[in-house]
Design an enzyme around this catalytic site. Structure first.
Site, mmCIF file in Angstrom:
data_model
loop_
_atom_site.group_PDB
_atom_site.id
_atom_site.type_symbol
_atom_site.label_atom_id
_atom_site.label_comp_id
_atom_site.label_asym_id
_atom_site.label_seq_id
_atom_site.Cartn_x
_atom_site.Cartn_y
_atom_site.Cartn_z
ATOM 1 N N ASP A 119 0.883 -1.230 -0.055
ATOM 2 C CA ASP A 119 -0.003 -0.099 0.094
ATOM 3 C C ASP A 119 0.869 1.262 0.069
ATOM 4 O O ASP A 119 1.946 1.088 0.498
ATOM 5 C CB ASP A 119 -0.728 -0.059 1.267
ATOM 6 C CG ASP A 119 -2.061 -0.969 1.321
ATOM 7 O OD1 ASP A 119 -1.940 -1.795 0.329
ATOM 8 O OD2 ASP A 119 -2.953 -0.984 1.979
ATOM 9 N N HIS A 269 3.721 -1.985 3.103
ATOM 10 C CA HIS A 269 3.445 -0.854 2.464
ATOM 11 C C HIS A 269 4.912 -0.583 1.747
ATOM 12 O O HIS A 269 6.045 -0.739 2.300
ATOM 13 C CB HIS A 269 3.451 0.322 3.488
ATOM 14 C CG HIS A 269 2.107 0.011 4.433
ATOM 15 N ND1 HIS A 269 2.086 -0.906 5.251
ATOM 16 C CD2 HIS A 269 1.005 0.637 4.286
ATOM 17 C CE1 HIS A 269 0.880 -0.742 5.834
ATOM 18 N NE2 HIS A 269 0.122 0.171 5.238
#
Length: 317
Positions: A119, A269
Site C-alpha cells: 500500500d 507498505h
C-alpha cells in the site's frame, strides 16, 4: 338412373355370393374360424398396449437426428429468449473482503500460494527495490497505489505493470473515506482510476483497476456501494505486518509473514504515510526500509518451502 340400379344389383349379387359361401361352410368350422379371429384381435390389442413404441430410423442427414431445442412453456422465463437478440450478461458478483471474512477468503487461496499486497506507493526509495526483489525471485504482487503519488511517479507505475504486477486503487489522497461527503468519496475513487489509466496509456496499455482498499480499512456501506458501481472489488487483509509502526523491525515483519505460512493475504507498505496529520503521530515510522529488508528474507523462505505468490485477481478470479 339405370346405371345406378345396375350397380346396386351387382353389389347385391356379390353380397349374396359371400353369404352363400359362408353359409355353405360346416357350422363347427365357422365357429372355430370366428373364435380364432376374435382371439387374434384380442392378442394384437394387448401387444399394442404393453409394447414400447419402436423409434423410426431416420437417415443420417435427417433434421430429426440433430439436437432439438426444447420449446419453453409460455410462462417460462426463457419463453421470450428468441425475441432478444443480445441478452444482458449476468450481474457481476461484488467481492468484499473485510475484517470479518478475510480469514475465510484467505482459506480459498490455493495451497502453497500467498497474496502479497503493498500500500501507499509508488515511492522511488521503496517501490523500486521491492520490484527488484520480486523480479529476482519471480514473484508477483498487488500494489494499492495513491493517485497523487502516481501523478508524481508515473514511470514507477509503468514499471510495476511491465513487470506483471497488479495495480489497485487506494484513493487519491489517502483520507478517511467515512468522514467525507458522497461527492468527495466519488472524487477520490474516480480521480485515482483516471490517473492510473492515463499513466499506463502512455506506454500503450489499457488498464482499469479491479480492486480497491480503503485507507486505514475505514469503510462503510456508502463507500462499498461506490466501489462496486465503479466495477471494482474491495479487499482488506488476513495478515497485517504492522510495518508502519515505529517499533516494527525487518526481523519482526519477516517472522510474522513466514510463520503465517501459505494461504494468506498479506498487508505491507511500499510508501510512507501520506496524510500529514498521521505523519505527525509518533508511533508512525517515517521509513519503509524495514519492509524492503524483510522482503528478501520472506521470498527466500517461500522459495525454500515451495511457496509462490498470486495477485488478488489470480487468487479470487
Amino acid at each position: 338412373m339405370g346405371r345406378l340400379e345396375q350397380s346396386n344389383s351387382q353389389e347385391s349379387q356379390k353380397s349374396g355370393y359371400i353369404m352363400t359361401k359362408w353359409s355353405g361352410m360346416p357350422r363347427e368350422s365357422l365357429r372355430m374360424l370366428i373364435c380364432l379371429l376374435l382371439a387374434t384381435g384380442a392378442l394384437l390389442s394387448i401387444i399394442f398396449v404393453i409394447s414400447p413404441k419402436i423409434p423410426q430410423i431416420q437417415p443420417e442427414n435427417s433434421p430429426s437426428t440433430q439436437p432439438q431445442t426444447p420449446t419453453p412453456r409460455p410462462d417460462s422465463p426463457h419463453s421470450q429468449e428468441k425475441e432478444v437478440s443480445n441478452p444482458s450478461p449476468a450481474p457481476r458478483q461484488f467481492i468484499n473482503i473485510n475484517y470479518e471474512n478475510a480469514a475465510a477468503y484467505a482459506a480459498q487461496i490455493p495451497a502453497k500460494y500467498v497474496v502479497l499486497t503493498f500500500d501507499d506507493g509508488p515511492m522511488p526509495e521503496y517501490t523500486l527495490p521491492i520490484l527488484n526483489t520480486l523480479r529476482q525471485y519471480g514473484m508477483k504482487a498487488t500494489f494499492f497505489v495513491i493517485g497523487a503519488r502516481v501523478a508524481q511517479h508515473c514511470d514507477i507505475l509503468q514499471r510495476i505493470r511491465q513487470d506483471g504486477h497488479e495495480i489497485a486503487n487506494h484513493t487519491y489522497s489517502h483520507p478517511r473515506l467515512t468522514q467525507l461527503s458522497p461527492e468527495q468519496m466519488q472524487r477520490e475513487l474516480m480521480k485515482t482510476q483516471q490517473v492510473i489509466r492515463q499513466c499506463l496509456q502512455r506506454i500503450g496499455k489499457t488498464y482499469q483497476p479491479r480492486w480497491f482498499r480503503a485507507p486505514y480499512g475505514d469503510q462503510n456501506a456508502e463507500v462499498l456501494a461506490r466501489v462496486n458501481r465503479l466495477g471494482m472489488n474491495s479487499a482488506l487483509w488476513s495478515l497485517d505486518t504492522q510495518d508502519w509502526h515505529i517499533e516494527t523491525t525487518a526481523e519482526m515483519i519477516a517472522k510474522d509473514v513466514i510463520q503465517g505460512g501459505d494461504r494468506q493475504l498479506v498487508l505491507m507498505h511500499d510508501g510512507t504515510e501520506y496524510n500529514e496529520a498521521m505523519r505527525a503521530n509518533p508511533i508512525v515510522n517515517p521509513s519503509r526500509q524495514p519492509t524492503v529488508d524483510a522482503l528478501s528474507r520472506i521470498l527466500a523462505n517461500y522459495r525454500a518451502n515451495g511457496i509462490s505468490t498470486l495477485t488478488l485477481s489470480e487468487a479470487f478470479n
